[in-house]
Each structure stands twice: as C-alpha cells, then as structure tokens.
Design an enzyme around this catalytic site. Structure first.
Site, mmCIF file in Angstrom:
data_model
loop_
_atom_site.group_PDB
_atom_site.id
_atom_site.type_symbol
_atom_site.label_atom_id
_atom_site.label_comp_id
_atom_site.label_asym_id
_atom_site.label_seq_id
_atom_site.Cartn_x
_atom_site.Cartn_y
_atom_site.Cartn_z
ATOM 1 N N CYS C 174 30.439 55.783 31.784
ATOM 2 C CA CYS C 174 30.555 55.198 33.129
ATOM 3 C C CYS C 174 29.306 55.450 33.973
ATOM 4 O O CYS C 174 29.172 54.863 35.053
ATOM 5 C CB CYS C 174 31.736 55.798 33.893
ATOM 6 S SG CYS C 174 33.318 55.660 33.076
ATOM 7 N N HIS C 192 36.785 55.929 38.469
ATOM 8 C CA HIS C 192 37.111 54.869 37.506
ATOM 9 C C HIS C 192 38.446 55.201 36.844
ATOM 10 O O HIS C 192 38.592 56.269 36.276
ATOM 11 C CB HIS C 192 36.015 54.762 36.445
ATOM 12 C CG HIS C 192 36.379 53.868 35.306
ATOM 13 N ND1 HIS C 192 36.880 52.595 35.490
ATOM 14 C CD2 HIS C 192 36.341 54.054 33.962
ATOM 15 C CE1 HIS C 192 37.112 52.047 34.309
ATOM 16 N NE2 HIS C 192 36.811 52.913 33.360
ATOM 17 N N HIS C 194 42.020 53.672 34.497
ATOM 18 C CA HIS C 194 42.628 52.656 33.642
ATOM 19 C C HIS C 194 44.034 52.325 34.152
ATOM 20 O O HIS C 194 44.906 51.975 33.376
ATOM 21 C CB HIS C 194 42.685 53.154 32.195
ATOM 22 C CG HIS C 194 41.371 53.216 31.497
ATOM 23 N ND1 HIS C 194 41.244 53.492 30.156
ATOM 24 C CD2 HIS C 194 40.101 53.016 31.951
ATOM 25 C CE1 HIS C 194 39.967 53.475 29.820
ATOM 26 N NE2 HIS C 194 39.248 53.194 30.896
ATOM 27 N N GLU C 215 50.535 46.474 55.499
ATOM 28 C CA GLU C 215 50.007 47.534 56.354
ATOM 29 C C GLU C 215 48.983 48.418 55.648
ATOM 30 O O GLU C 215 47.985 48.832 56.244
ATOM 31 C CB GLU C 215 51.157 48.397 56.884
ATOM 32 C CG GLU C 215 50.744 49.525 57.821
ATOM 33 C CD GLU C 215 50.283 49.044 59.195
ATOM 34 O OE1 GLU C 215 50.431 47.838 59.502
ATOM 35 O OE2 GLU C 215 49.774 49.883 59.970
ATOM 36 N N HIS C 271 40.883 46.208 31.564
ATOM 37 C CA HIS C 271 40.219 47.497 31.444
ATOM 38 C C HIS C 271 40.667 48.462 32.549
ATOM 39 O O HIS C 271 41.258 49.491 32.262
ATOM 40 C CB HIS C 271 38.697 47.258 31.488
ATOM 41 C CG HIS C 271 37.866 48.488 31.393
ATOM 42 N ND1 HIS C 271 36.578 48.472 30.904
ATOM 43 C CD2 HIS C 271 38.099 49.776 31.732
ATOM 44 C CE1 HIS C 271 36.079 49.705 30.938
ATOM 45 N NE2 HIS C 271 36.973 50.512 31.439
#
Lengths: 311, 311, 311, 311
Positions: C174, C192, C194, C215, C271
């Site tokens: 990443c 990040h 999944h 809201e 992903h």
C-alpha cells in the site's frame, strides 16, 4: 449537594405503578407462594397493582437501579430504605462464593455473555440454575450485564418457598416457567432469551419450528432416548402463543412440554425461547446450538431454501 | 524532533472553518445562552462561522483530537494554547469522582458501550444525564469511545448557564434537544444515537414508527399512565424531518413531544433517534429495547411481515 | 525436542515463492526506492519473483509468523536468521515510546480495532501515520491484530527512503498509495481496509458511490472549502478499477484524487477503500463515518431505496 | 450441603448414551487406533454405543462439564472419578508451557477467538496443530471458549498413537479428517468450523464453491505452485456431502483433496468447512480469508451478483 443516593433513586416512583389489566386466564402461579413475611419486607412495591391484590410474581418487570450498587446506596431502591439488607437471615451465604462455577457466579457470567450476544437486552430474558435442592434465579428488572451474585434469588425445590430474597428486588416473572422445566423434566438449568432469531422464526413458522440435516443438530439431545440427535434427524421445537403476562404462559408451556416429549426448548410467538438442559453447561450449549439453527433458518427462508430436507 | 503536542494538533485548523449556510428557521436556542466571558476562553474557535455571528451551540460538530489527552497535551487543541485549563474555576470537581455511577463516569462508560454497539460512530451521537440541578453533557466532536470525565460539560438546570466548560471543547449541538426532554418530560437522562436500525425505520415508515405484540414492548413505559406497556399495546414513536443544523430540530422535536404524550423517544428522518427516561438506567433500558424493536421491524419489513398485528 | 523457533518457521518457505505474472502497466513505484543495502538485509526473500528482478515493494503480501514474537524467536522468520535485529542502526527508538498516541502505538491499536470491526482480516488492509517528516507504515503480511510497534516501518518524507526497516518484514504494498495521499493532499494519516461494505458498494455502484441527506455525512469534510459537509450535501466517492498488483493502483488512484478534489477517500472495485485525513484522528473518524454510510447504502439498495434523495 | 463436584456432574449420565445408527460406509478410522489400555482409563463412557462395540473415535460429540475445572473437580466427569489424573504418565509436560505460542496455548486462544467470531458454538468445530512429530488436538465436547491446555490431546505423527490423553475427555471426531490434511498435504495446522457462511454457501453452490476477482483471494495460496493466488484467479473449494458420523467424511475428504490439488480447504454440505495451512498462522489467515469470501458470496447471491466475474 445532594448525595448520589437520592440521584439514583429519584423520579422512578412517579411512573412505576402499572395499571391493572384483566387477567383472563386462570392463575397458575400458586405453587410458588411468596411467604407473607418476606413479601412485606420487599422494598420495591412501587409497581404493585392498585385495583386488585396480586401476588408479587404476577407483576410485570420494571427497571430498577439496584444492580451495581455501592455499599452506600445498597439499601435504597425506588425511594424506600431498608436497614435489614445485611442481616444474616437474608442468607447471603447462599450466593457468595469464590468458586467461579457457583450458580450465583455463573448466572451473572452468563447474563453478561447473553447480553453481549444480543439475547437479553433492556432487562429482558433470564436464567435459572438448580443446585442440589436449591433453585437460583436471576431477579426481575435488573440489567442483565450488571447483575451481581447478591441480586440472585434462591428457592427451595422441596418447599417451593424462597430461602433468599434480595431486598428491593422482585422475583422474575419467568419463575413458574422455569419451575415447569425443573419439575417436568428434571432440568439442571433453564435459560430464557428474547433472541431475535427466535422471534423471527415464530413469525416464519406456524405450530412448530422444524429443521433437519444440519450438522449443528447433533449438539442437541434426543431426550426420549439416550444420546444426541443425528445429522439427518428433524429437530422440532413447539411454538406456543404469547400472553399478556409472562406467568400466564405456564399452562401452554406445560402442555407443550407434555406434547413434545423430545423437545428441550419451547418457542414463544413474538416473544422468545425457553431452553433447558440436564446441567447448566448443557443448557448453555443447547441454547447456543438452537440459536445457531434459528439464525440459519431465517437465512434459509430469506433465500427460499426449505429448512427440512427431503431425503 | 518536534514534540507530540505539535503532531496531534497539526493541520486541523486549515480545514475546520465551516462556511455559512442560511438559517431558514427561527432560532430557538436562546434559553441556553453561553456567557460571553466563558465563550471567550474557549480555545476551539476554528469552526465559528465567518459570515454571521452565531451562538457557539449552533456550530456543527467537528472532530477534535482532544480526548485521551495526556497531561502534556491537555492544554492544546486545534493549534491554540490555554493556560487556564487546570484552574479551579473550571469546576473540575463537578466531573471527577471515584464513584462508578457518577454522571461523568457513566457518560464515558455508556459512550464506549454505544460505540461498540454501533450506535455512535465517527463522533456522531451523544448522551446527557441530569443529577440534582445539574445537566451533564458529552461534548461535541470527541470520539465517543475515548471520552474522559474531564471532557464533560455541566449546565445548571435553573440558570441554563454552563457551570463547567472544558477548555478547547464545544458543547454538543444536541444540547437544546436534550433540554426539551428535561424541561417538558422531567427526564433524568437523554440519549441520542445514529443507530442504523433507527435510520432504516425512518426510511421504511411514514409519520410514525409502529409495532405491536412483541414481548420486548413491555420494557417500555406508558408515560401517560403509570406502569409499562403491555405485550399487545402498540408502540408509536413519532418521526420528525431532519434539518441542516441539529439545533434547528428543537421546534419539531418539542412539537412531537407535545403531540405524542406517551412517547419516550422521537425518531429523526435519515438521522437517528432521541430517547429519554426517568433515570439514566431507564434511559439506557428504553434505548436498548427500542433499538431491538427497530432492528426487528427492519427484518419483518424485509420478510413482508406487518409490524402491527391485527388482533 | 526441537525448539519452538524451528516449529514456527517451518514449512513456510516451501510455498511462498510466487510465480511471475506479466506487469502490463507502467511501474510507478520508483519514488519510494528501497536502498540496495537495506534490501539485502531483509530476511524474507522467499516471495521474491524468480523470472524477473522486481522491487520488493511490488511483491504481493504473504503471511509471516513474525508478529507477537518472543525475544527468543524475534530474529527468525521464514527460515532465515539475522543477528542484526537489535542493532542501533535499525532505529528502534523511532517506534518505541510509552506515549499511547505515538504513531507506532496508535497503528497497533487501530489495527486491532479494525480487525475486530472486520475491516482488516487475514493480513489484508493497512494503516499509515505521518508525524513530522516521518511516515510510519504497518508492514506487509503481518496479522493486523497481533502487530507490535517493532514491526513498524518508518520512511522519511523528504528523502523517500526508509529510515527504519524491521528485519524479516516487507514494506506494505500500500505504500505508494498512501504516499499519494501524503504528497497530493498533505494527509496526516491514511487507512486501507477490505471492508465488505466497501466491496459490496463497488458492486452496486458504477463510476462513483453517491449518497445524500443522511446525518452522518456531516462527519465528513468538504475539502475544497473549509468545514464539514452539510446534511443535504451529496457525498461522492470515486471508484477505481482493481489491478493484479496493489502498487499498480497508484496511477488510477492519483487520477481519481485529481479528478475528485473534494473526496477524502477512493473506493477500489472488488477490493476495498482508501481513506485519509488531516490527522490520524480525523482519518479514523472519516473511515468510520464512510463505512457507516456504505453499510447503510447496501441496506437501502436491498430495500429498493435510492441512496441519493431528490430534493 | 453437597459439594459443587456432584452438582456439576449430576444428571448427565442419564441421557448421554446414544443409540446405534447403522454405519453404511466402510469404516476408515483404523489408522488412528486408540490403545486398549488407554481407552479403558477414559472416564466418559456414557456415550459409547450399546448395540455394537465401536472405536471411541466414532462416538459422537457430547457436552461435558469438563472444561474450566477447578482442582477440586478436575477428576470427575459425567459421574465417574479418576485418581490418575495428575499422574506423570499422562504427559502433562507436553501441553503446559508459558510460551504463548505453544500449540496447547494457541489452540485455546484460537478456540476463544473462533467462538467470538461465531465459527464454533455449542461444542461444534475444532482445531489441531502439528509441532515436530506431535499432533495437538482439541478434545470432543468441550465448550470451545473455555478450553484449557490440559484438555488437549497429543498424538504421535509417526506411531499414530496418542501420547497424551486427558482423562475423562474423548478425542475429537475430527481427528481422522485432520490427519488427512497432515498426511496428504504436510499441513502444519487444521481448523474445522461450523461457520454459517460456509453452511449457507453449501446450500447456494452445487459441487464447488467458486469466486474470482476479489482482492481478498490474494491471501490464499496456489498450492500447486509457489506463491499466493492473484486477484483475477478463481478460487475453487470442493463441497463434499455430509455423513451421519463425522469420521465417515474421511473417504470423501481424501478424495476431494486428491481431486482438487490446489485447494487448501474443503466445504462439507450443511455442516461447515475444513481449512489447513503450512503453519498455524497460515491456517488461521486462510480460514479468515475464506470465511470473508464465503460471507461476501452469500451477500452477492442475495443481490443477484455472480460470484465469478466474466473477464
């Protein structure tokens, strides 16, 4: 500044007296009489009915602030005070034990677990364990995840009288239902939950809940003969109709237990489930296995898959 | 190496000044005036509006780094520093207590519980508890599961002025809504969540949420008469329309409380729910019971089962 | 009896060498060069490709046993041993701190939280925090809930070189994606996950995820102007197509960040999601608020309710 | 008052003897003979069949009260007593270790985790870890979240004989299934769950479970060649039909392992899943990744989205 005591007991008396609703069904609670002497010591009378004298047991659950009390506040609830709370004749020794598997400790531990599983919430549900001649019972209206061993009621199986009654607390309305499992099935423990899987299945099934050919069924007992069920056996759990008062369920619960001798549980329409077992551990395992099957059945119905497999 | 202090306060000032959006509804927050003196001490001004002067209370929630502060960093937030943070006149004694049921401790405990239940997330939601004449309020913008007692605001019920304002934090925009429950219903505590079950029900129901003949309903109060609801009673919770600013909800919330005298909660369309109770424990129990019913109602709607039973 | 050391490192080398798959997209990882000297010290070469020499960063995640190591086993992974693991030049001081909000501690705490939320599982997902000039990065292939501060990589923002590389661990794939948020948006942290809600929404929406008039949207920033979004604003999150290698996402991620200047997140089809914020706390709050909205959107789609409200 | 000992062992013997059900399939359990001497010491005979003598291993799971025993009660189970429980020849040293990653400790830790994930409930499911020449096995019928290292069985990989058998407990019926993974695939650990996602997928798919083009697939190994799967690879997990007895699955499990050389898991229709890996950590990661994909597949099916993407 006023003490915390008054803070936690304030304003609950104003709204806690229920109005009467006619009891249309013959009362069946008499086998668990509350002795007059003990009854008169109970602090929490705020919810006793105005229009007719009724047994404490038939009063609906309320939500006391009594659990997790500190020493300072332990003698007050719903505005009343009691000095006798620490007296020996309340039989605290029956519920205080360092043994983690003492019924009073297990009940508290399981209530916390069931709360985290979403099976008991907002004071709903309950649990009872039998040890020797004594029935241990979680009280009414206490938040399940905050229960303390000192909140536990103890009833003698022989005399059907309470040998321990926490002051300021009321016995659970489930008591006569639990007693049915103890007397009719020689159960060692009984669990009552408001599991949403149970409620959903009572909305999706008619007279009985049925499922077959799921491995988890093997965790459940045959009851009418020794041993556990087989994979391809059909699990049948009767569904009884709900009533306005929990204790009014006793008649139909007893009838269902008689008519379904191989059931170790009874579903109550739009309400929840009663599960019992030979020991507290078996009751816990049966409850977990049944809830797993109820949850799976809801998913199968959603996908249009029949819960009973044609062989 | 720069200190952690500058790390945790960096870059938040750049994006935290909101632009103005016209307030179309008459402002109704004036009963909770923030004293000018106190207001000028508040560190977090980064979100005050540019185009028009508004009460701090009408500013939207932001996301401070203020919770879980260490001694070292406690006097900084959003780039500003304050030396007065430990001064006695901030009334820390109002929120520091070893009693687990002190309102400031309970608010922190419940926020953690609600976060784990998915009811408050990403700084959304809030809780307030009344003790004697004081209203304890969770602050705006703090991550709920990391709240500390020292983050709690305290307002006097009589004077409607803050008697404790944590430096660098802002009062919750829910405050006027909570006050409606305190003044109109004599509530002891008020809970606001963004529960997805609540939001879904406001998308599936029109003017009111309705459900009947579910056992869990019995955990809820009748309000207009003493005691709890019965199993077959119909629970009705009004749904009001959401507004751009949380405090603008006050008018319609007050109207709903008036029009539905037996409600202990109000749903806000596409937003969440406000629940109150006579005590903090009852508010918690009502919130749990209502969320259980909202969750069940979504499942019933998914399966095409009406939530109100024809008797 | 053989030592535990050999037990926990056994049999992983046999299956951990991936075969090559042609890289069809232009490589874009060159701004984060791994110094040759450091690369040669990395123990875990078992997954480096056979058919062509590639940067360590482009190697897919694997599943080491490296986390939760004891003193005894800390110098071994995947069958290799390194004596340099405790040497000063590994810059342990960059990640060891008693301050609970030190980036290395926060990364470990958040990974545990995200694991419990189901957002990172089976080594998937990652998190990175910027402090001053340093980028702290969770490593590749470590089980997120068992991460230790000593597992954290540190990269210099200026030099784009690692100033701390845990022996036996590999940088996360990443990294170039996180760097895009740091360089293009001056982010303070990047997450990040999944999340299944994210994946489901990429299957239910086309080019962008859209939702309005909820809201919880107010917890998210406008980015292009100061302040947070309003209730009726439409949240738009771009969806980019997934690639065989995570680092190949960089080009399209950068393009999406440019084309959607008001987005604080990018969804990746089939992903997961990348979310960033000005500080680590804001990134956490944005991630929670967005996941709440993604979850709600899936439920709305299931019930046939449009996620964007017609005003 | 009777001791707790009698309380917790009471009434379980009455209902725990299963009746025979014809074994229609050729028995395949003979490679794990239970030595007669050891078998005769096992306390829990209550579930052995009446109608025909069978290997202990082929007896179904029951629900003992044996876990979480105190010193006082450790020698009793299901009504029988054993004095030899602390004898050295029971090889306690094989399972007692202060190392958190010792197989006996890891099995207990993982069982708790799997219970909390809903993968093992009501005594269902199991786990086994290989260390050197020894196979560590969770026992039958113990509540997974309450397992203790002293409950663990140890079998020699070479001799296929138990070198440690906890008194009063029975070996898991999964043992022959786990052995298939050890002998056919040189696995380092094997996990068996009753995950509802697994059961639902066996109801929604025919001969095999298939999914492709989901990032999480990259957490899984190719097996037939080194390295992990790619994003666009199709994950195929064979589904075998369930049998009345768990050990009867062995033949079809072995066949599936042969026919699907790239599978690291086998689904069992209406039952659950078996997952194995090179090490205990990899088995855990594969199980998490596969369950994530099974859960996602159920959601995709619900929304009418094909699980295999056309490229």
């Amino acid at each position: 500044m006023p003490s915390l005591k008054s803070f936690f007991s304030s304003s609950s008396s104003a709204s806690s007296t229920p109005t009467a609703k006619p009891i249309t069904e013959k009362k069946t609670v008499k086998e668990i009489p509350v002795s007059k002497k003990e009854s008169s010591k109970m602090g929490c009378k705020c919810r006793s009915k105005k229009s007719e004298p009724v047994n404490e047991i038939s009063v609906k659950e309320d939500s006391c602030c009594c659990s997790k009390q500190t020493a300072e506040s332990s003698s007050t609830c719903c505005g009343s005070k009691n000095k006798e709370s620490d007296s020996d004749d309340n039989n605290d020794s029956l519920v205080i034990s360092s043994h983690p598997e003492h019924p009073a400790n297990l009940i508290c531990e399981f209530c916390k677990l069931f709360y985290n599983n979403g099976w008991v919430t907002g004071t709903g549900g309950g649990i009872s364990v039998k040890k020797d001649d004594n029935i241990y019972l979680a009280p009414s209206g206490v938040q399940k995840e905050r229960m303390l061993p000192t909140n536990i009621f103890v009833m003698s199986m022989n005399s059907k009288e309470y040998i321990r009654k926490p002051l300021n607390l009321k016995p659970s309305a489930c008591t006569p239902l639990f007693m049915a499992a103890y007397t009719m099935r020689n159960a060692g423990a009984c669990i009552h939950t408001h599991s949403q899987n149970a409620v959903m299945c009572t909305l999706l099934f008619d007279k009985v809940f049925e499922i077959s050919s799921i491995e988890q069924i093997k965790a459940l007992p045959k009851i009418t003969e020794p041993g556990n069920m087989w994979y391809s056996d059909k699990l049948i759990i009767p569904i009884i109709e709900n009533t306005e008062r929990e204790e009014e369920l006793e008649t139909s619960l007893r009838k269902a237990i008689e008519e379904y001798p191989s059931a170790t549980a009874v579903l109550v329409r739009r309400h929840g489930i009663y599960v019992w077992g030979e020991t507290v551990w078996k009751a816990k395992i049966y409850n977990e296995a049944i809830d797993y099957l109820l949850e799976l059945a809801v998913k199968m119905k959603q996908m249009g898959i029949p819960t009973v497999k044609e062989n």
